[in-house]
Design an enzyme around this catalytic site. Structure first.
Site, short mmCIF file in Angstrom:
data_model
loop_
_atom_site.label_atom_id
_atom_site.label_comp_id
_atom_site.label_asym_id
_atom_site.label_seq_id
_atom_site.Cartn_x
_atom_site.Cartn_y
_atom_site.Cartn_z
N THR A 151 0.88 -1.18 0.00
CA THR A 151 0.00 0.00 0.00
C THR A 151 0.92 1.23 0.00
O THR A 151 1.16 1.82 1.05
CB THR A 151 -0.92 -0.01 1.24
OG1 THR A 151 -0.14 -0.32 2.41
CG2 THR A 151 -2.04 -1.02 1.12
N THR B 237 -1.24 -2.26 5.56
CA THR B 237 -1.51 -1.03 6.29
C THR B 237 -2.42 -0.12 5.46
O THR B 237 -2.13 0.14 4.29
CB THR B 237 -0.19 -0.28 6.57
OG1 THR B 237 0.73 -1.21 7.14
CG2 THR B 237 -0.40 0.88 7.51
N LYS C 156 -2.96 0.71 14.80
CA LYS C 156 -1.75 0.33 14.02
C LYS C 156 -0.85 1.56 13.81
O LYS C 156 0.35 1.53 14.06
CB LYS C 156 -2.19 -0.30 12.70
CG LYS C 156 -1.24 -0.16 11.52
CD LYS C 156 0.04 -0.98 11.62
CE LYS C 156 0.82 -0.96 10.31
NZ LYS C 156 2.24 -0.97 10.41
N TYR D 193 13.41 0.63 22.19
CA TYR D 193 13.48 1.74 21.20
C TYR D 193 13.91 3.05 21.86
O TYR D 193 13.37 4.10 21.56
CB TYR D 193 12.14 1.89 20.47
CG TYR D 193 11.87 0.74 19.55
CD1 TYR D 193 12.37 0.74 18.25
CD2 TYR D 193 11.15 -0.38 19.96
CE1 TYR D 193 12.17 -0.32 17.40
CE2 TYR D 193 10.95 -1.46 19.12
CZ TYR D 193 11.46 -1.41 17.83
OH TYR D 193 11.27 -2.47 16.99
N GLY E 206 14.15 4.36 10.05
CA GLY E 206 13.88 4.22 8.61
C GLY E 206 13.05 2.98 8.34
O GLY E 206 12.29 2.53 9.20
N CYS F 35 8.05 1.03 7.16
CA CYS F 35 6.84 1.29 7.96
C CYS F 35 6.89 2.57 8.78
O CYS F 35 6.00 3.43 8.67
CB CYS F 35 6.57 0.12 8.90
SG CYS F 35 5.85 -1.28 8.07
N1 LIG Z 1 7.52 -4.92 5.34
C1 LIG Z 1 7.20 -4.57 6.57
O1 LIG Z 1 8.06 -4.41 7.46
C2 LIG Z 1 5.76 -4.40 6.95
C3 LIG Z 1 5.42 -4.38 8.30
C4 LIG Z 1 4.09 -4.18 8.67
C5 LIG Z 1 3.16 -3.97 7.68
N2 LIG Z 1 3.51 -3.97 6.37
C6 LIG Z 1 2.48 -3.74 5.37
O2 LIG Z 1 2.24 -4.97 4.69
C7 LIG Z 1 1.92 -4.68 3.32
C8 LIG Z 1 2.84 -5.48 2.42
O3 LIG Z 1 4.15 -5.01 2.65
P1 LIG Z 1 5.42 -5.76 2.05
O4 LIG Z 1 6.58 -5.05 2.63
O5 LIG Z 1 5.28 -7.23 2.22
O6 LIG Z 1 5.25 -5.39 0.49
P2 LIG Z 1 6.03 -6.03 -0.74
O7 LIG Z 1 6.05 -4.97 -1.78
O8 LIG Z 1 7.32 -6.62 -0.28
O9 LIG Z 1 5.09 -7.22 -1.21
C9 LIG Z 1 3.84 -7.04 -1.79
C10 LIG Z 1 3.58 -8.18 -2.77
O10 LIG Z 1 2.27 -8.07 -3.29
C11 LIG Z 1 2.29 -8.51 -4.63
N3 LIG Z 1 1.10 -8.02 -5.35
C12 LIG Z 1 0.78 -6.76 -5.73
N4 LIG Z 1 -0.39 -6.76 -6.39
C13 LIG Z 1 -0.82 -8.03 -6.43
C14 LIG Z 1 -1.96 -8.67 -6.99
N5 LIG Z 1 -2.90 -7.98 -7.64
N6 LIG Z 1 -2.10 -10.00 -6.87
C15 LIG Z 1 -1.15 -10.73 -6.22
N7 LIG Z 1 -0.04 -10.18 -5.68
C16 LIG Z 1 0.12 -8.85 -5.77
C17 LIG Z 1 3.60 -7.93 -5.16
O11 LIG Z 1 4.03 -8.59 -6.33
C18 LIG Z 1 4.53 -8.17 -3.97
O12 LIG Z 1 5.18 -9.42 -4.06
C19 LIG Z 1 2.00 -3.17 3.16
O13 LIG Z 1 0.73 -2.60 3.34
C20 LIG Z 1 2.90 -2.76 4.29
O14 LIG Z 1 2.69 -1.43 4.70
C21 LIG Z 1 4.78 -4.20 5.98
#
Ligand SMILES: NC(=O)c1ccc[n+]([C@@H]2O[C@H](COP(=O)([O-])OP(=O)(O)OC[C@H]3O[C@@H](n4cnc5c(N)ncnc54)[C@H](O)[C@@H]3O)[C@@H](O)[C@H]2O)c1
Length: 453
Positions: free
Chosen positions: A97, A135, A224, A270, A278, A281
């Site tokens: 997102t 998120t 969150k 923390y 950084g 998130c």
């Molecule tokens: N990475 C973190 O530390 C973290 C922590 C808490 C929350 N989040 C939240 O979790 C969510 C995902 O984060 P992330 O870091 O894993 O993202 P990311 O970009 O690493 O992974 C997202 C995945 O979704 C896939 N995708 C996109 N559109 C799609 C579709 N139509 N069909 C199938 N797959 C699709 C992408 O190819 C990608 O592999 C975000 O909203 C982020 O804010 C992430």
């Protein structure tokens, strides 16, 4: 009611679908499968799908490879959302997102996925729970996501299927441990049945007994953002104390934060004065809370100030480096924390960008940078092959990420010998304090006043 465990194997008969096999989704899918669930992962990136089907990690995350080996064929991956949802009892949406221009979260990946889930639900007679993990801005789950699911499926949330908002509080580098041992389970639920269903899955999977916080969608969405923004405020507070300590002879930020952390109203986590926060998130969630406040006519000053202070830490560090050298700057650590290859909003990476932008010669080393396909490149940033090469070729070295392997470097290896000017070492995490007495080194520990104790 959640599906009961299988009588013979004792394993959960629940089938889960995880859409989005990225940094969060692939460890989550692997954790569920390793704990006995049948899991279908979905991603529109065929490389990630292939990796999962070959039991290889699609992203760099410690322990993921080992965990995938424990899934014993219970985890498969496909590119087709609808088929995967039809075969499952619960669907997790874990697509990205990205932040939009105003500071909120774009739904450009969540919306098409919600439509596809809606199409699958239209032809599904069994009960199903949709769990949004990505998120989102407060109001989204009960607003546009719910509307899309209901419109496309022709069914009603609550009466025909369940909807939850349940974000994970994980840090990259420790996603698996954090997911399996959370402090709390945050569940925003459409109704009790949906919340019970999700809770029963978590209880089966978690290795600890986390506190439960079940509530409405909007409360969970605000919680969150509030948790992460509280943490960014705490980090910035410690960083401010570090800056004060540097100016006062004998002061030591670690002594002060250790005492602060003993106060149970504050706690020790923390609270280490060091570099700016950084990663994918913290900066985004902080800005999103500011944007939400502004939109609602509430003064956004607190969250905005934290963000401004955090960003200014980079130019302050760059000024400090510039005041100490005319030569090559070595940066040890480009990732935003230990255990990940992600450089998004990372202090070391932003510092490199800033110094290169100021026309300085920068040489960097990070044990994880460049391992995967992720991470933008800074033009004119040279990467050394090892930490030792980075040190040897630099006049000033900034230790920006505290990778444990940097601690094994000896005083003599840090030092400059002979008639050369001593090498300046800027120790952001104070992990090589022993260098303060090392000949050939001009040591500067962030958060330490002259003659600190
Ligand atoms: N990475 C973190 O530390 C973290 C922590 C808490 C929350 N989040 C939240 O979790 C969510 C995902 O984060 P992330 O870091 O894993 O993202 P990311 O970009 O690493 O992974 C997202 C995945 O979704 C896939 N995708 C996109 N559109 C799609 C579709 N139509 N069909 C199938 N797959 C699709 C992408 O190819 C990608 O592999 C975000 O909203 C982020 O804010 C992430």
């Amino acid at each position: 009611m959640a599906p009961a465990p299988d009588r013979r194997s004792g394993r959960m008969s629940m089938k889960a679908c995880v859409i989005g096999l990225g940094k969060l989704g692939s460890p989550l899918a692997a954790c569920l499968a390793a704990k006995g669930l049948t899991v279908i992962g979905v991603d529109n990136d065929p490389k990630k799908v292939d990796a999962i089907n070959q039991q290889k990690p699609p992203v760099q995350e410690p322990g993921l490879s080992e965990l995938l080996a424990q899934t014993s064929g219970r985890l498969t991956a496909v590119t087709d959302v609808e088929g995967a949802v039809r075969q499952s009892d619960i669907t997790f949406i874990v697509v990205s997102t990205p932040s939009d221009a105003a500071g909120g979260f774009s739904l450009r990946y969540v919306e098409p996925v919600s439509q596809a889930i809606g199409r699958a639900l239209a032809s599904k007679s069994e009960y199903h729970v949709v769990c949004l993990t990505s998120t989102v801005m407060p109001g989204t789950t009960g607003g546009s996501v719910r509307e899309l699911l209901e419109k496309v499926s022709g069914k009603r949330v609550g009466a025909d299927f369940g909807l939850c908002y349940s974000p994970e509080f994980i840090a990259l580098g420790s996603v698996i441990r954090d997911f399996l041992n959370p402090d709390m389970l945050l569940i925003g639920e459409s109704d009790k049945r949906a919340g019970d269903f999700l809770q029963s899955l978590y209880v089966q999977v978690c290795e600890n007994k986390p506190a439960l916080a079940r509530m409405s969608f909007v409360n969970a969405e605000i919680t969150k953002l509030a948790v992460n923004t509280y943490v960014t405020t705490k980090i910035s507070y410690a960083n401010m104390l570090a800056r004060i300590c540097e100016q006062l002879s004998g002061a030591n930020v670690d002594v002060i934060t250790a005492a602060l952390g003993l106060d149970t109203r504050i706690g020790p986590k923390y609270l280490k004065g060091a570099v700016s926060y950084g990663g994918p998130c913290f900066p985004r969630d902080n800005l999103a809370l500011a944007q939400l406040a502004q939109q609602l006519g509430v003064p956004p000053d607190l969250a905005q100030t934290v963000d401004r202070f955090n960003r200014a830490q980079i130019s302050w560090l760059a000024d400090l480096v510039q005041s100490r050298t005319g030569g090559v700057v070595g940066i040890l650590g480009l990732t935003y924390k230990v255990g990940t290859d992600v450089v998004e909003e990372a202090a070391g990476f932003l510092l490199a960008e800033e110094l290169v932008g100021r026309g300085m010669k920068v040489l960097a080393f990070d044990p994880a940078y460049g391992n995967g396909s992720r991470g933008p490149a800074v033009e004119q940033l040279c990467c050394a092959a090892s930490a030792l090469e980075c040190i040897e070729k630099s006049d000033v070295v900034v230790l920006a990420t505290s990778w444990p392997e940097f601690n094994a470097i000896t005083g003599a290896q840090w030092a400059r010998s002979g008639d050369h000017k001593p090498r300046t070492v800027i120790d952001c995490w104070r992990t090589v304090k022993f260098l303060r007495n090392q000949p050939g080194v001009d040591y500067f520990g962030l958060g330490m006043g002259e003659g600190f104790a």
